[in-house]
Design a protein around this motif. Structure first.
Motif, PDB file in Angstrom:
ATOM      1  N   TRP A 276     -37.160   4.766  15.592  1.00 50.33           N
ATOM      2  CA  TRP A 276     -36.756   6.164  15.810  1.00 50.33           C
ATOM      3  C   TRP A 276     -36.691   6.519  17.300  1.00 50.33           C
ATOM      4  CZ3 TRP A 276     -40.979   4.376  13.157  1.00 50.33           C
ATOM      5  CH2 TRP A 276     -42.213   4.456  13.807  1.00 50.33           C
ATOM      6  N   GLU A 277     -37.346   5.735  18.128  1.00 50.29           N
ATOM      7  CA  GLU A 277     -37.253   5.986  19.565  1.00 50.29           C
ATOM      8  C   GLU A 277     -35.981   5.394  20.153  1.00 50.29           C
ATOM      9  OE1 GLU A 277     -40.862   4.571  21.361  1.00 50.29           O
ATOM     10  OE2 GLU A 277     -42.105   6.043  20.317  1.00 50.29           O
TER      11      GLU A 277
ATOM     12  N   ARG B 155     -39.947   7.837   9.258  1.00 51.36           N
ATOM     13  CA  ARG B 155     -39.613   8.346  10.589  1.00 51.36           C
ATOM     14  C   ARG B 155     -38.223   7.898  11.003  1.00 51.36           C
ATOM     15  NH1 ARG B 155     -44.696   8.291  14.580  1.00 51.36           N
ATOM     16  NH2 ARG B 155     -43.195   9.586  15.718  1.00 51.36           N
ATOM     17  N   THR B 156     -37.839   6.683  10.598  1.00 52.82           N
ATOM     18  CA  THR B 156     -36.496   6.188  10.893  1.00 52.82           C
ATOM     19  C   THR B 156     -35.440   7.068  10.228  1.00 52.82           C
ATOM     20  OG1 THR B 156     -37.345   3.947  11.059  1.00 52.82           O
ATOM     21  CG2 THR B 156     -34.982   4.186  10.689  1.00 52.82           C
ATOM     22  N   ILE B 157     -35.684   7.404   8.978  1.00 52.50           N
ATOM     23  CA  ILE B 157     -34.705   8.232   8.258  1.00 52.50           C
ATOM     24  C   ILE B 157     -34.564   9.599   8.918  1.00 52.50           C
ATOM     25  CG2 ILE B 157     -34.357   9.484   6.083  1.00 52.50           C
ATOM     26  CD1 ILE B 157     -35.382   6.952   4.665  1.00 52.50           C
ATOM     27  N   GLU B 158     -35.693  10.171   9.327  1.00 48.59           N
ATOM     28  CA  GLU B 158     -35.621  11.456  10.041  1.00 48.59           C
ATOM     29  C   GLU B 158     -34.731  11.347  11.269  1.00 48.59           C
ATOM     30  OE1 GLU B 158     -39.482  13.094  11.153  1.00 48.59           O
ATOM     31  OE2 GLU B 158     -40.161  12.634   9.100  1.00 48.59           O
ATOM     32  N   ALA B 159     -34.926  10.282  12.039  1.00 45.21           N
ATOM     33  CA  ALA B 159     -34.142  10.116  13.265  1.00 45.21           C
ATOM     34  C   ALA B 159     -32.657   9.919  12.954  1.00 45.21           C
ATOM     35  CB  ALA B 159     -34.674   8.943  14.081  1.00 45.21           C
TER      36      ALA B 159
ATOM     37  N   VAL C 134     -35.593  -0.844  25.086  1.00 42.91           N
ATOM     38  CA  VAL C 134     -34.499   0.027  24.637  1.00 42.91           C
ATOM     39  C   VAL C 134     -35.021   1.388  24.185  1.00 42.91           C
ATOM     40  CG1 VAL C 134     -32.959  -1.859  24.037  1.00 42.91           C
ATOM     41  CG2 VAL C 134     -34.533  -0.963  22.308  1.00 42.91           C
ATOM     42  N   CYS C 135     -36.273   1.465  23.763  1.00 41.59           N
ATOM     43  CA  CYS C 135     -36.825   2.741  23.322  1.00 41.59           C
ATOM     44  C   CYS C 135     -36.940   3.696  24.503  1.00 41.59           C
ATOM     45  CB  CYS C 135     -38.189   2.548  22.677  1.00 41.59           C
ATOM     46  SG  CYS C 135     -38.094   1.643  21.121  1.00 41.59           S
TER      47      CYS C 135
END
Lengths: 429, 364, 429, 364
Positions: free
Chosen positions: D195-196, D225-229, D169-170
């Protein structure tokens, strides 16, 4: 029960920038009071999907805000409210436990605690609120802050956010589920829901294997919160036998969950403890002949038929209890559970789950000991689940400094059917 | 040698002693009783003379004849002292402080660097543990806080143990600010940017033994930068931990037996039936009178019957609903339980530990 | 008691790359067995400061390693050992709870669990160990791993570290204090030290206000661990009255702490429970005349004088207990504490601290209730302190996945002197 | 409609039913009883015919006449199923799983995206909760794991609810891999690099209502990184939490009273004194005989005296030292306590939650 769109006459939860919550009923053509943030027309949001944030205009109409802002003008990652000190007490942090400037544009080496830096008086701010609103007031207030530019960037953010909490006339309507009700009562009257947390409630629902089509027994002292959480997961299929200790069952909290009355009437069966323990004390309804009934006022006749129907229902319930009909047992009560279990374990079918919630662990330890000696319950275990929230502002990640206690303990066991053929020596494992 | 209540135990309260007046679990106030003084609280007023005539630990009744209030006059300890500090003060709480002392092997005689001093609460605990053979160099860059700490240390008789210094250790290092020759074997950094202070440590730590360090930082990102700085300077065995501490209080919870609920329901039902039967009998009597016949015997009998069953004297109320009941009151059954505070401390700081071996004396 | 330099005949703790610990006594001119990591000459490390890591050579002499390496060739930030799965089970982590490649040089999309990738046989590795050691074996083993280069960088690190744990002949001697002993028994026989943790022990020492010159009472079922921790903080000044339930006090664990015998003899006073509760049952030493004494063998005479001295000591102790002489009370025992407290509270001076440790909370709750009804103890509170360790490899920060339970509960109260003049109505606060 | 033990309750065990055989707290094995089969364990062998004649929940005694072993035959539930999975399997444990379901408002009818499938343990819990009106699209990029999950889902009668897909899925997003039209209102990402995957979500989530997401990541850096995405794609109300769950077991601890210890010490002392007196008497008797005099009366009397005090029959042993005692055995006093498991789970993952409002239909 469309949860996605705001329905007329439904209860909704209103989130406010001050981080307080209000439960309101959206009666069409009325104005809804959002406290010091003003009032707005219910009709403006009825029929809209949940998930938007609105700003209240002076004419009580609302503007939808769709952006990454949400309730605040700045980014909305959860902040630690313990960090938000009172005005004048902020920035006392060269040594200690508050997050700290990463890019030290301004250090606090010379900060002297001082509250008299805001040049606008209370009166002036009140006047401002009459002519301006929202962002504009905030900009004025910041402009009039004598030392705003001397603050570190984090302090600026913090200050701005505090002002937003005070002056932004925004709100977010949320559909009410069991988690939202917990959040609401946590701030208000936490003992009324036995200090339940979403994590304990979620655990109970999973362990009790609540799903459509099941038939469950519940003893629920939370005004129906636990029962409501079960209804949420049953989609109108199955039944809940609600055991209670009073003259009338207490469903005070269920009403906020907007279930159709037809559905709750159909699914909820009610017995009080006297009926559960002493079905023989139920007085039989005296049968009336057709003649007598024909001669009755229709309201009295209706009453008679309801009593007969209730009698039939009771007979069914008493049979089901006796015959181990039920697919799960959930206790969330301050009543002593030992005797309740003695009465209710036989009502539960083999391999179904028993889930018992208590605010304190000690009563559950005693119950677990009883159950360990009882061959009808397998492997009783006490679980203590706790969620810990973090502030995740970039550069300042840490768990919240303080949290409300609560969450209690969940005793979990499986109903089993002991065999007469198991010889002694087969010790409990 | 100067006495200090944090280093020496005393039994009797002397004039001008530092005494901690305990009012409630959340309210302890430092006082210095002197002849003819008085201490006023919401629990009453307390004569210093009475306190001065008492032993440490005494319960002192309010001097007003009409009041029932009291306080306890306690001997200082670093832990009680930290409880007496104003509530919003940033302090290293005892669960963190005691673990840090244990992990850093703070012992009598240990020489410790602390930066910053803050409220000096941990400074007191360090001083108690290193004792008169030890030394605590404590640095604070916020001038008013430094002044306050320096005064407290002097007043508390800790001057021979603790050396407070005003200065920015991140910029200027430790030796520069302090004016003494430092050879610490334990370091505690509670600073916004410990990574700026770490490079200054090499010259002020022990030359002939292990030095242990603890950095106290609320945010994860600070931990990362601290670890980088420690690794760069070859500190070993870097470990990061969190200390959590729950405070439990013993309580009693009323045992509410279903049997009592049943009795109550029976009581209610009986009363309701009795009311109903009475009403039926009255209606029947009226109807019979109007029709000129005898009232139905069954209806009359039911009303009489439900009156003959002696109802419970008043409403049956096994758990005292609506009454003011105190935990443990007699006449009810209670169970011992424990409850945690309503407002839990869920985070103080991340603690990063490491040690630095002594420099090699000779190549082998 | 120089803790900084390794002393002859002292016990030290040996840390090994396998993360196991050994307690050894450094008798001069002997070889010390470090298990499968080989043996080394004690003399090679006696007189050296603590803090260095050594590598064992084939001739049993050691080379000191001073670098950022420590016990491992790679950086030594604490790793989560729960991550370290068994060979062949690693890298099962596309979904789930193990840290994960940041720079995904090699993904595990096609990984099939397989243990047969190492080309060296057990036999070959054993042979290798005879000719090579340490780093060289590891390099060989890695070279012979069929798929090493296909691993992600983190898996490579993990694999290398595991091989280091197996083949590096390194060790770090550590001076033994109370924390190190806990660590040792945690891996070995944790119940023997009542599951104490450094954080609980540290808290007890702080709350009990243990410092040089104090006189403390202890009831200690931890083989003397708690008593030893107190001695650590007293620097030879003051006394500890050690109450015990047996014929002879159990100081098994204190002996590893290398205290000078003179000091422990001077500081430790011992009473058993019979002596504490029934001093009247002590039989008086029958006084002998100088003539009789003169006629005795010197060993018997010495015995007589010791008995007389002990009698005098007992008299002093009984007086001190009666007169509230002590500066603190520490209980760490599986005996029921209610009766002990009844006996020992009067022995403690006003405003001194009471600290009671138990592995379970329930007994302390009962004790706290007793104390709340007892005007001689102020504000009893139960504390539960827990340390949570993190893995802080850059890019992979998270708390350890599992930890040993333990740490128990600490009941803390202050001895106070109730006033007869406090009128009723002054409720306990 | 296909029956599934995860969606429908049954009372009697039918041929080839999925049954969970409970051996111990840590050992539950899935079996499929068929006529004349048998199930062999270290607690004995169990005839399938016996199991097939039983109700769910029955205790089944071992079929060997000499054995005392038994098992319990349990009805599957997602929670019991997760306990039956091999120990080293990476699963989303029930405390996390149940909280995620509660927070994401998984209800009957909810449509959920899950990636990756992993052991499919959470997939079962999701299927149970969304029921036949809901849908779970679950994605797995590890081919053997996908195969296993797909087979399990079919065998467990969940094919109408769960759609397993093999794919990355990424790289390729959700719609691409799955072949169905997705309109999920709940998303659970348990991926190394969520995040991808996040940028691919906008096209596969509900258009007319809120979508809620949970990202499950063990490391703090992944959370960042998840929060950024999430922020980049305008997800709101981003909150990160940890779930911890302790498992307590009820135990009994022996009450050891000091009084009993004293009695024991007395017993020991008495015996020692008696021994000493006897020995003294013997020595004195020998000496007296050698000297031709009467033995000292006092010494003789002491020996006689300590014999006259009836000693306790055997060693006084109030707590059964050295005996094999089981918790709660009669003859001793016990106290109810609770103990946590020896090996605590102290971390599973960080859970990052957020929601995405539906896109605006018309500009107001």
């Amino acid at each position: 029960m469309n949860e996605d769109i705001i329905q007329p006459n439904h209860y909704v939860l209103i989130r406010l920038p001050s981080l307080t919550l209000r439960v309101v009923q959206l009666v069409p053509h009325t104005t809804i009071n959002a406290g010091k943030f003003g009032s707005f027309y219910a009709d403006d949001i009825i029929g809209k999907p949940f998930g938007y944030t609105y700003e209240i205009r002076d004419d009580k109409h609302v503007d939808v805000i769709y952006s990454s802002e949400g309730l605040f003008a700045s980014s909305d990652v959860n902040a630690d409210h313990a960090d938000e000190e009172e005005e004048g007490e902020e920035e006392t942090t060269s040594n200690g436990s508050t997050p700290v400037p990463e890019s030290k544009i301004n250090t606090n080496e010379t900060t002297i605690d001082d509250t008299s830096i805001q040049k606008l008086s209370m009166k002036e701010i009140e006047d401002l609120k009459k002519t301006e609103h929202g962002e504009k007031i905030i900009q004025q207030v910041i402009k009039s802050h004598g030392a705003f530019e001397k603050k570190s960037i984090y302090s600026k953010e913090k200050y701005t956010r505090r002002k937003q909490q005070k002056f932004l006339r925004r709100f977010t309507p949320c559909s009410i589920g069991s988690s939202e009700l917990i959040e609401h009562f946590q701030l208000k009257d936490y003992h009324r829901v036995l200090e339940l947390t979403p994590e304990s409630l979620g655990l109970m629902m999973s362990l009790a294997n609540v799903h459509p089509g099941g038939n469950y027994i519940v003893v629920d002292d939370t005004g129906g919160l636990v029962t409501g959480a079960m209804l949420e997961r049953m989609d109108g299929e199955g039944t809940i036998l609600f055991i209670h200790e009073n003259e009338h069952p207490n469903f005070e909290i269920i009403k906020y969950m907007n279930f159709p009355e037809e559905m709750t009437n159909r699914m909820l069966k009610v017995l009080n403890l006297l009926q559960l323990y002493h079905p023989e004390e139920e007085e039989p309804v005296k049968r009336l002949s057709d003649e007598i009934l024909a001669g009755m006022k229709s309201s009295r006749r209706g009453q008679y038929y309801r009593r007969v129907a209730r009698e039939a229902e009771l007979t069914t319930l008493f049979d089901q209890i006796k015959n181990g009909f039920y697919d799960g047992l959930v206790l969330a009560t301050s009543l002593e559970t030992q005797s309740l279990l003695e009465k209710l374990i036989p009502a539960v079918a083999g391999s179904r789950q028993l889930v018992i919630y208590n605010t304190a662990k000690e009563p559950l330890v005693d119950t677990a000991h009883d159950l360990m000696a009882d061959l009808r319950v397998l492997a009783p275990t006490i679980l203590e689940t706790r969620v810990r929230k973090y502030q995740v502002f970039p550069g300042r990640t840490h768990p919240l400094m303080t949290s409300r206690s609560g969450g209690g303990y969940v005793l979990w066991g499986t109903r089993v059917i002991p065999s007469n053929d198991v010889r002694a020596g087969g010790k409990k494992r | 040698q100067e006495r200090s209540p944090f280093l020496d135990f005393s039994t009797s309260i002397q004039d001008n002693d530092l005494v901690l007046a305990w009012l409630t679990r959340d309210n302890t106030k430092p006082i210095r009783p002197t002849a003819n003084g008085a201490f006023h609280t919401r629990f009453g007023s307390f004569q210093h003379n009475h306190i001065l005539a008492s032993k440490y630990g005494s319960q002192i009744p309010s001097s007003s004849a009409t009041q029932t209030g009291y306080i306890h006059v306690l001997h200082p300890s670093p832990e009680l002292w930290s409880l007496s500090l104003p509530h919003r003060t940033q302090i290293v709480y005892t669960p963190d402080a005691s673990y840090i002392a244990q992990r850093l092997r703070i012992r009598p005689g240990t020489k410790v660097i602390e930066a910053g001093t803050g409220s000096a609460s941990f400074t007191h605990a360090l001083a108690r543990t290193v004792g008169r053979k030890g030394r605590v160099w404590t640095f604070e860059f916020h001038e008013p806080r430094y002044q306050m700490a320096a005064q407290e240390i002097a007043e508390h008789g800790l001057s021979s143990v603790v050396k407070p210094t005003h200065g920015d250790v991140c910029k200027n290092g430790f030796a520069h600010s302090c004016g003494e020759t430092l050879d610490a074997s334990a370091v505690f950094l509670d600073l916004p940017a410990p990574w700026e202070a770490i490079p200054h440590l090499k010259t002020v730590v022990a030359k002939s033994k292990i030095t242990r360090i603890c950095c106290f930082s609320p945010c994860m990102e600070q931990v990362h930068r601290t670890i980088e700085a420690l690794q760069k300077d070859q500190w070993l065995d870097i470990e990061m931990v969190e200390v959590s501490c729950k405070r439990w209080e013993a309580h009693k919870e009323m045992v509410r037996k279903p049997e009592d609920a049943i009795e109550r329901l029976r009581d209610i039902k009986r009363k309701r039936t009795a009311g109903l039967n009475k009403r039926n009998a009255r209606v029947e009597a009226e109807r019979a009178a109007a029709a000129g016949r005898e009232p139905d015997a069954e209806v009359t009998a039911a009303a009489a019957g439900s009156e003959s069953v002696a109802p419970l004297p008043t409403d049956y109320n096994p758990w005292g609903k609506g009454k003011r009941i105190h935990e443990g009151d007699e006449g009810y059954e209670w169970k011992n339980v424990s409850k945690v505070e309503a407002e839990l401390k869920t985070h103080t700081s991340y603690l990063t530990f490491a040690y630095l071996p002594p420099p090699m004396q000779d190549a082998e």
